[in-house]
Scaffold this motif. Structure first.
Motif, PDB file in Angstrom:
ATOM      1  N   LYS A 134     -47.445 -33.502 -13.827  1.00 27.25           N
ATOM      2  CA  LYS A 134     -47.251 -32.712 -15.045  1.00 27.25           C
ATOM      3  C   LYS A 134     -45.819 -32.219 -15.199  1.00 27.25           C
ATOM      4  O   LYS A 134     -45.229 -32.331 -16.275  1.00 27.25           O
ATOM      5  CB  LYS A 134     -48.223 -31.521 -15.035  1.00 27.25           C
ATOM      6  CG  LYS A 134     -48.224 -30.716 -16.320  1.00 27.25           C
ATOM      7  CD  LYS A 134     -48.804 -31.497 -17.470  1.00 27.25           C
ATOM      8  CE  LYS A 134     -48.873 -30.671 -18.734  1.00 27.25           C
ATOM      9  NZ  LYS A 134     -49.406 -31.447 -19.873  1.00 27.25           N
ATOM     10  N   GLY A 135     -45.238 -31.678 -14.136  1.00 25.57           N
ATOM     11  CA  GLY A 135     -43.882 -31.154 -14.238  1.00 25.57           C
ATOM     12  C   GLY A 135     -42.870 -32.240 -14.521  1.00 25.57           C
ATOM     13  O   GLY A 135     -42.043 -32.106 -15.437  1.00 25.57           O
ATOM     14  N   SER A 184     -43.414 -33.716 -18.115  1.00 26.94           N
ATOM     15  CA  SER A 184     -42.865 -32.841 -19.161  1.00 26.94           C
ATOM     16  C   SER A 184     -41.343 -32.913 -19.185  1.00 26.94           C
ATOM     17  O   SER A 184     -40.720 -32.951 -20.256  1.00 26.94           O
ATOM     18  CB  SER A 184     -43.318 -31.402 -18.926  1.00 26.94           C
ATOM     19  OG  SER A 184     -44.723 -31.308 -18.938  1.00 26.94           O
ATOM     20  N   PHE A 185     -40.735 -32.937 -17.995  1.00 27.67           N
ATOM     21  CA  PHE A 185     -39.275 -33.060 -17.909  1.00 27.67           C
ATOM     22  C   PHE A 185     -38.802 -34.393 -18.493  1.00 27.67           C
ATOM     23  O   PHE A 185     -37.842 -34.434 -19.271  1.00 27.67           O
ATOM     24  CB  PHE A 185     -38.859 -32.938 -16.437  1.00 27.67           C
ATOM     25  CG  PHE A 185     -37.471 -33.441 -16.150  1.00 27.67           C
ATOM     26  CD1 PHE A 185     -36.354 -32.709 -16.522  1.00 27.67           C
ATOM     27  CD2 PHE A 185     -37.286 -34.655 -15.499  1.00 27.67           C
ATOM     28  CE1 PHE A 185     -35.074 -33.170 -16.248  1.00 27.67           C
ATOM     29  CE2 PHE A 185     -36.020 -35.128 -15.222  1.00 27.67           C
ATOM     30  CZ  PHE A 185     -34.906 -34.385 -15.599  1.00 27.67           C
ATOM     31  N   TYR A 239     -38.526 -27.398 -16.953  1.00 20.91           N
ATOM     32  CA  TYR A 239     -39.903 -27.852 -16.765  1.00 20.91           C
ATOM     33  C   TYR A 239     -40.185 -28.147 -15.295  1.00 20.91           C
ATOM     34  O   TYR A 239     -41.283 -27.856 -14.792  1.00 20.91           O
ATOM     35  CB  TYR A 239     -40.176 -29.091 -17.617  1.00 20.91           C
ATOM     36  CG  TYR A 239     -40.291 -28.781 -19.083  1.00 20.91           C
ATOM     37  CD1 TYR A 239     -41.509 -28.415 -19.639  1.00 20.91           C
ATOM     38  CD2 TYR A 239     -39.180 -28.826 -19.915  1.00 20.91           C
ATOM     39  CE1 TYR A 239     -41.622 -28.114 -20.982  1.00 20.91           C
ATOM     40  CE2 TYR A 239     -39.276 -28.527 -21.261  1.00 20.91           C
ATOM     41  CZ  TYR A 239     -40.501 -28.170 -21.789  1.00 20.91           C
ATOM     42  OH  TYR A 239     -40.602 -27.858 -23.118  1.00 20.91           O
ATOM     43  N   LEU A 240     -39.230 -28.730 -14.602  1.00 15.31           N
ATOM     44  CA  LEU A 240     -39.411 -28.981 -13.174  1.00 15.31           C
ATOM     45  C   LEU A 240     -39.543 -27.667 -12.412  1.00 15.31           C
ATOM     46  O   LEU A 240     -40.397 -27.531 -11.527  1.00 15.31           O
ATOM     47  CB  LEU A 240     -38.234 -29.793 -12.631  1.00 15.31           C
ATOM     48  CG  LEU A 240     -38.083 -31.231 -13.133  1.00 15.31           C
ATOM     49  CD1 LEU A 240     -36.809 -31.848 -12.553  1.00 15.31           C
ATOM     50  CD2 LEU A 240     -39.288 -32.069 -12.763  1.00 15.31           C
ATOM     51  N   TRP A 286     -40.491 -24.607 -13.552  1.00 12.52           N
ATOM     52  CA  TRP A 286     -41.710 -23.866 -13.880  1.00 12.52           C
ATOM     53  C   TRP A 286     -42.941 -24.483 -13.232  1.00 12.52           C
ATOM     54  O   TRP A 286     -43.714 -23.796 -12.569  1.00 12.52           O
ATOM     55  CB  TRP A 286     -41.914 -23.829 -15.393  1.00 12.52           C
ATOM     56  CG  TRP A 286     -40.842 -23.112 -16.138  1.00 12.52           C
ATOM     57  CD1 TRP A 286     -40.001 -22.149 -15.661  1.00 12.52           C
ATOM     58  CD2 TRP A 286     -40.486 -23.316 -17.503  1.00 12.52           C
ATOM     59  NE1 TRP A 286     -39.143 -21.745 -16.642  1.00 12.52           N
ATOM     60  CE2 TRP A 286     -39.416 -22.427 -17.792  1.00 12.52           C
ATOM     61  CE3 TRP A 286     -40.951 -24.136 -18.524  1.00 12.52           C
ATOM     62  CZ2 TRP A 286     -38.821 -22.362 -19.033  1.00 12.52           C
ATOM     63  CZ3 TRP A 286     -40.363 -24.066 -19.768  1.00 12.52           C
ATOM     64  CH2 TRP A 286     -39.308 -23.193 -20.022  1.00 12.52           C
ATOM     65  N   TYR A 287     -43.113 -25.791 -13.429  1.00 12.75           N
ATOM     66  CA  TYR A 287     -44.360 -26.415 -12.996  1.00 12.75           C
ATOM     67  C   TYR A 287     -44.468 -26.470 -11.472  1.00 12.75           C
ATOM     68  O   TYR A 287     -45.551 -26.244 -10.912  1.00 12.75           O
ATOM     69  CB  TYR A 287     -44.492 -27.811 -13.596  1.00 12.75           C
ATOM     70  CG  TYR A 287     -45.061 -27.787 -14.996  1.00 12.75           C
ATOM     71  CD1 TYR A 287     -46.422 -27.623 -15.212  1.00 12.75           C
ATOM     72  CD2 TYR A 287     -44.234 -27.894 -16.105  1.00 12.75           C
ATOM     73  CE1 TYR A 287     -46.945 -27.580 -16.485  1.00 12.75           C
ATOM     74  CE2 TYR A 287     -44.740 -27.849 -17.392  1.00 12.75           C
ATOM     75  CZ  TYR A 287     -46.102 -27.696 -17.582  1.00 12.75           C
ATOM     76  OH  TYR A 287     -46.619 -27.653 -18.852  1.00 12.75           O
ATOM     77  N   TYR A 288     -43.368 -26.763 -10.793  1.00 15.86           N
ATOM     78  CA  TYR A 288     -43.485 -26.859  -9.345  1.00 15.86           C
ATOM     79  C   TYR A 288     -43.527 -25.475  -8.687  1.00 15.86           C
ATOM     80  O   TYR A 288     -44.112 -25.313  -7.616  1.00 15.86           O
ATOM     81  CB  TYR A 288     -42.363 -27.732  -8.793  1.00 15.86           C
ATOM     82  CG  TYR A 288     -42.598 -29.176  -9.177  1.00 15.86           C
ATOM     83  CD1 TYR A 288     -43.701 -29.858  -8.693  1.00 15.86           C
ATOM     84  CD2 TYR A 288     -41.755 -29.823 -10.076  1.00 15.86           C
ATOM     85  CE1 TYR A 288     -43.953 -31.173  -9.078  1.00 15.86           C
ATOM     86  CE2 TYR A 288     -41.998 -31.136 -10.466  1.00 15.86           C
ATOM     87  CZ  TYR A 288     -43.092 -31.804  -9.957  1.00 15.86           C
ATOM     88  OH  TYR A 288     -43.357 -33.091 -10.351  1.00 15.86           O
ATOM     89  N   TYR A 345     -45.201 -23.069 -10.241  1.00 13.67           N
ATOM     90  CA  TYR A 345     -46.609 -22.793 -10.549  1.00 13.67           C
ATOM     91  C   TYR A 345     -47.522 -23.441  -9.506  1.00 13.67           C
ATOM     92  O   TYR A 345     -48.475 -22.826  -9.019  1.00 13.67           O
ATOM     93  CB  TYR A 345     -46.926 -23.310 -11.949  1.00 13.67           C
ATOM     94  CG  TYR A 345     -48.402 -23.400 -12.269  1.00 13.67           C
ATOM     95  CD1 TYR A 345     -49.154 -22.251 -12.487  1.00 13.67           C
ATOM     96  CD2 TYR A 345     -49.037 -24.631 -12.363  1.00 13.67           C
ATOM     97  CE1 TYR A 345     -50.500 -22.329 -12.794  1.00 13.67           C
ATOM     98  CE2 TYR A 345     -50.379 -24.727 -12.664  1.00 13.67           C
ATOM     99  CZ  TYR A 345     -51.116 -23.569 -12.871  1.00 13.67           C
ATOM    100  OH  TYR A 345     -52.449 -23.655 -13.159  1.00 13.67           O
ATOM    101  N   LEU A 373     -49.949 -21.521 -16.675  1.00 10.74           N
ATOM    102  CA  LEU A 373     -48.542 -21.421 -16.285  1.00 10.74           C
ATOM    103  C   LEU A 373     -47.892 -20.122 -16.764  1.00 10.74           C
ATOM    104  O   LEU A 373     -47.249 -19.423 -15.967  1.00 10.74           O
ATOM    105  CB  LEU A 373     -47.783 -22.644 -16.805  1.00 10.74           C
ATOM    106  CG  LEU A 373     -46.257 -22.605 -16.690  1.00 10.74           C
ATOM    107  CD1 LEU A 373     -45.838 -22.585 -15.227  1.00 10.74           C
ATOM    108  CD2 LEU A 373     -45.631 -23.788 -17.408  1.00 10.74           C
ATOM    109  N   TYR A 411     -38.907 -18.553 -19.437  1.00 11.44           N
ATOM    110  CA  TYR A 411     -39.914 -19.344 -20.148  1.00 11.44           C
ATOM    111  C   TYR A 411     -39.990 -18.940 -21.624  1.00 11.44           C
ATOM    112  O   TYR A 411     -40.010 -19.793 -22.523  1.00 11.44           O
ATOM    113  CB  TYR A 411     -41.274 -19.163 -19.471  1.00 11.44           C
ATOM    114  CG  TYR A 411     -42.431 -19.794 -20.196  1.00 11.44           C
ATOM    115  CD1 TYR A 411     -42.700 -21.154 -20.079  1.00 11.44           C
ATOM    116  CD2 TYR A 411     -43.254 -19.026 -21.005  1.00 11.44           C
ATOM    117  CE1 TYR A 411     -43.768 -21.733 -20.740  1.00 11.44           C
ATOM    118  CE2 TYR A 411     -44.319 -19.592 -21.676  1.00 11.44           C
ATOM    119  CZ  TYR A 411     -44.577 -20.937 -21.540  1.00 11.44           C
ATOM    120  OH  TYR A 411     -45.623 -21.497 -22.209  1.00 11.44           O
TER     121      TYR A 411
END
Length: 397
Positions: free
Chosen positions: A114-115, A118-119, A177-178, A180-182, A184, A196, A211
């Motif tokens: 996902k991360g 999105s990136f 995005y990298l 935030w998601y990683y 999370y 998130l 964010y």
């Protein structure tokens, strides 16, 4: 998330409508998901075939100009945008069709993807949009200053450098995005928050502020890019119309098909007016296909404080989003058809590419048939020689 929309208290904004929980957003409760489930594979196939044909036709040109660089970058970035959606589409399609097991490896892998997905998608989107803006600026400058001296190699090299800078800035803009998601994924088990934004708000206030700022910046940038490209589209069409009227005044008997497609700038180079026509078609496609997304983005902003001027409920947003996304993504797969529609040069290149491919295929098939026939003749000759030798030996005995 209630904390992201304080002060408005819209009924339904926080997933609750008239005291009851909002229904699950699936194809059974939201039929507009079928538009996404059916439309995305069609767009992906059209984008893949069209982008590959565009790149092949452009690389076939003996003279490479700055327009070649921009059009190839647009084709590649369009391809990346739609392919970045594929993993999420597979998971969502299985979930909507009731075929998804939450403990399956597909779900586990999609969470880790996902991360990066999105990136990747955001980088390709920003790169595509800003390439279109830079291409429009260059075409407007060329159209307004047709006598300015410039050489093809110089423009080609500058275009490559500009695109490298744009790609670097797009990557830099999408790195969030990298992060935030990683983050999370690393704290979701201990933070005990469902989404998130909730994880960032509870466990990383600084990342949460980042964010919110990034989300607002993306919404504002999306609207600004659309308005900017709309202005460029209208301006470029006006310039092309003025040039065509001037040509008709100087050559009153000249038919449309006889109009020269190039304007000479010096003895060593030509600037194709064809590129301006292609760009005008691309800008028109962009402004039309992105208009629903711009409207939906404006409604999302109007729902939030300090505006609180429109109650966009989650149910209405969930019903509109699949259809709006498909219309928006059509911008990335229709370039091939736009180029064929507005450019006779591209139509000739595609026909030439098709004829060459057909000739190679027919030559390969005929070569295989000839090879098979040759093998048969050789075997038959060998058999006859063997029979003759055998008969001679038997006659001597």
């Amino acid at each position: 998330m209630a904390s992201s929309d304080p002060g408005c208290n819209w009924d339904g904004v926080f997933g609750i409508t008239n005291g009851t929980a909002a229904p699950d957003d699936t194809a059974q409760t939201n039929p507009s998901h079928y538009v996404y489930l059916i439309g995305y594979p069609i767009l992906l196939c059209c984008c893949t075939m069209g982008s590959l044909l565009i790149v092949a036709a452009l690389l076939k040109d003996s003279i490479k100009t700055s327009s070649t660089v921009y059009l190839i970058c647009l084709a590649v970035s369009d391809l990346c945008v739609l392919w970045s959606i594929l993993p999420d589409y597979i998971v969502e399609a299985q979930a909507n069709l009731g075929m998804l097991n939450e403990n399956s490896s597909i779900v586990h892998d999609s969470i880790y993807y996902k991360g990066f997905g999105s990136f990747w998608g955001e980088t390709a989107t920003q790169f595509s949009d800003w390439t279109l803006i830079i291409f429009a600026v260059e075409r407007l400058v060329v159209s307004l200053r047709p006598l300015r001296r410039r050489t093809v190699p110089d423009g080609f090299r500058k275009a490559i450098i500009v695109q490298a800078v744009v790609l670097f800035l797009a990557i830099l803009f999408s790195l969030s995005y990298l992060v935030w998601y990683y983050y999370y994924m690393s704290v979701a088990d201990t933070c005990l928050a469902p989404t998130l934004p909730d994880v960032l708000q509870l466990c990383a206030p600084a990342l949460y502020r980042w964010y919110l700022l990034q989300t607002d910046a993306e919404m504002g940038m999306w609207i600004a890019k659309w308005i900017l490209l709309l202005i460029f589209d209208v301006s470029l069409m006006a310039v092309l119309w003025l040039h065509w009227n001037a040509m008709r005044r100087h050559y009153p008997g000249l038919p449309v098909t006889a109009a020269p497609m190039t304007t000479t700038t010096n003895a060593n180079a030509t600037v194709p007016r064809n590129a301006s026509i292609i760009l005008a078609g691309s800008l028109t496609l962009y402004t039309v296909s992105q208009l629903p997304l711009v409207i939906l983005t404006c409604l999302k902003i109007a729902r939030r404080p300090p505006y609180c001027s429109y109650n966009l409920t989650p149910d209405a947003e969930n019903r509109a989003t699949p259809v709006v996304n498909i219309i928006s993504w059509s911008n990335y797969c229709m370039s091939f058809f736009v180029y064929c529609l507005v450019s006779s040069k591209f139509r000739r290149q595609f026909r030439s590419l098709y004829r060459r491919t057909s000739e190679q295929a027919s030559y390969s098939a005929s070569s295989k048939r000839m090879s098979a026939a040759t093998e048969i003749i050789v075997l038959d000759t060998t058999r006859r020689d063997s029979n003759e030798r055998f008969n001679r030996i038997m006659s001597k005995l």
